[in-house]
Structure formats: structure tokens, C-alpha cells
Design an enzyme around this catalytic site. Sequence first.
Site, PDB file in Angstrom:
ATOM      1  N   CYS A   1       1.740  -2.029   0.251  1.00 58.08           N
ATOM      2  CA  CYS A   1       2.237  -1.194   1.341  1.00 58.08           C
ATOM      3  C   CYS A   1       3.283  -1.951   2.160  1.00 58.08           C
ATOM      4  O   CYS A   1       3.079  -2.279   3.329  1.00 58.08           O
ATOM      5  CB  CYS A   1       1.078  -0.742   2.227  1.00 58.08           C
ATOM      6  SG  CYS A   1       1.568   0.450   3.476  1.00 58.08           S
ATOM      7  N   GLU A   2       4.395  -2.257   1.522  1.00 53.04           N
ATOM      8  CA  GLU A   2       5.522  -2.944   2.157  1.00 53.04           C
ATOM      9  C   GLU A   2       6.809  -2.408   1.547  1.00 53.04           C
ATOM     10  O   GLU A   2       6.941  -2.349   0.319  1.00 53.04           O
ATOM     11  CB  GLU A   2       5.459  -4.460   1.929  1.00 53.04           C
ATOM     12  CG  GLU A   2       4.208  -5.145   2.433  1.00 53.04           C
ATOM     13  CD  GLU A   2       4.151  -5.247   3.943  1.00 53.04           C
ATOM     14  OE1 GLU A   2       5.164  -4.914   4.592  1.00 53.04           O
ATOM     15  OE2 GLU A   2       3.095  -5.649   4.472  1.00 53.04           O
TER      16      GLU A   2
END
Length: 289
Positions: free
Chosen positions: A217-218
Site C-alpha cells: 500500500c504505497e
Amino acid sequence: RLGRRQRVQIRVTVGVEAHTHEFIATAHEDQKFGIALADGQAAEAVRRVLKLDSLELAGIHSHIGSQIFDMAGFEVSARRVVQLLAEVRDEHGVELPEIDLGGGLGIAYTSEDDPREPHEIAKSLSDIVTRECAAAGLAVPRISVEPGRAIVGPTTFTLYEVGTLKELPGLRTYVSVDGGMSDNIRTALYDAEYSVALASRVSSAGPMLSRVVGKHCESGDIVVKDAFLPADLAPGDLLAVPATGAYCRSMASNYNHALRPPVVAVKDGKARVIMRRETEEDLLRLDVG
């Protein structure tokens, strides 16, 4: 206490701006590595070491950065290291027997990279040091380098499985895979570039501009920023990213508690696991109570 003398080298920063990313350039003065030649700091370090009976000063070490193709930086570094050797001789009457010009020799991460052959680099460095020593009236010291990446990097590739594809018409297609910055932090950390190829089958489809991204989640979780992959790419396909042998597994992490993949050696058509895949039990074994 043990009655032994420790052989040491002094790592100096020679003020060279290597032509590489700022986070892997290590010889300019405004960073954490080494002792600066400027303001006599390296010369003072030499004085301190020579006063200690427990240490034997073997030589000077310089490392200008990583993934370097241009020999000009090495030439400037060698010249300045030899100048320091001459200063040590003039002040202390000692000719240090070794210099280490560090590593950072570039390898081909993409088809556009054109690294020099190791024997060419070795001859070039030897010629530079020999010439500078002759000018300074010094015997040529033992010359060492650290070609770890150049040896290990090209031997390994990372194999990913395609999960989903997200097409942005007129822009590119995002290809998500089952890995990412937990197994290769280099792209997110200093904008490293890689090539990638479809490895599980042959395709005659036209090219599709793609960005291979990871599962974390980046937004910066990118494996390969820009690459052309077959337009019929589909979930379940396998993608191979080459030249991952030096700084992928060694820098891998349990980012967001991701499990690190196995390492498989292949020789003469036979494969064997040399590092097993991590399990949830591996993560939980550190829990106490």
C-alpha cells in the site's frame, strides 16, 4: 589486551561527485561516509593511527559510489588518494602499502546500460595509479577493488506472478505482481531502473507500455517504472526481472509483514532451493508470551 596489532585502512572522502543517484554517491563531503581530505581531517586521522601501537595502518580506502560507468570519477579519486600517500611519506617517512579504490562498478540492469569489461576496468585503474605514483615518486602500492555487484548481480533474476492489470487508455497499463518493495527496495529508494520480460510463455502480441507495481500500500511501490510487455499479458503470467543478484534478497524485508520469497539455484537444468520461503510461523516466532 590480546597482544595483536589490527591492520586498518582509513576511508577518505575525496570530493568526487560520482555520476549516479545522490543516495548512492558516497565520495562528496556532505554525507555520512568517510573522513574528508579537506581541512586536513584525513591527514589528522593518519597521525592518530600511526601513534597507536595497537593499530597498523595498511593503507587508504576510497569509495565514490555505486553503479558507476564513467571512469573519470575513479581517476580523480585515485589521484587524490595517491596525493595523500605522498603527504604521509613526506610527513612520516612511511610509504603505505595498499590502496582500496572501492566498488560501485556498474552492471547492466537494462538494455541501455553498457558496462565496461572487468579486465578493461582493472587495466584502467592500474594505469591511473601507476602514472600518479610515478609522478609522486612513490612505489606502486597493492591496489584492490570491491566488485561484488559486478560478480553477483547478473547471476540472479526475480520471478513474479501477474495478479491484476489496470489499463489507463492513452497512458499505460499498470501490472500488479505478487512482490514489490519488500523484495526489491531499490526502485523506491533511489529510482533504480530495471528491464522485465514475459517468462512463462511466448507471445506474438504487440507491445504495451506498462508499469510493473508491487502489492504493498504505497504509491512508490514500483518494480519497473516503464517497460513494453505483450498486450495479451494476463493474470497468472510470470515476469522475470534480471540482474537482481546483488541488492534484492540482501535488502529484502518483512514490509507490512510480507513473507520473503525463496531463492532457487539452477544448474545444468536442475533446480534446488537454497533459501526456503518464509512462513507465518517465522514471523510469529519472535512473539513473547
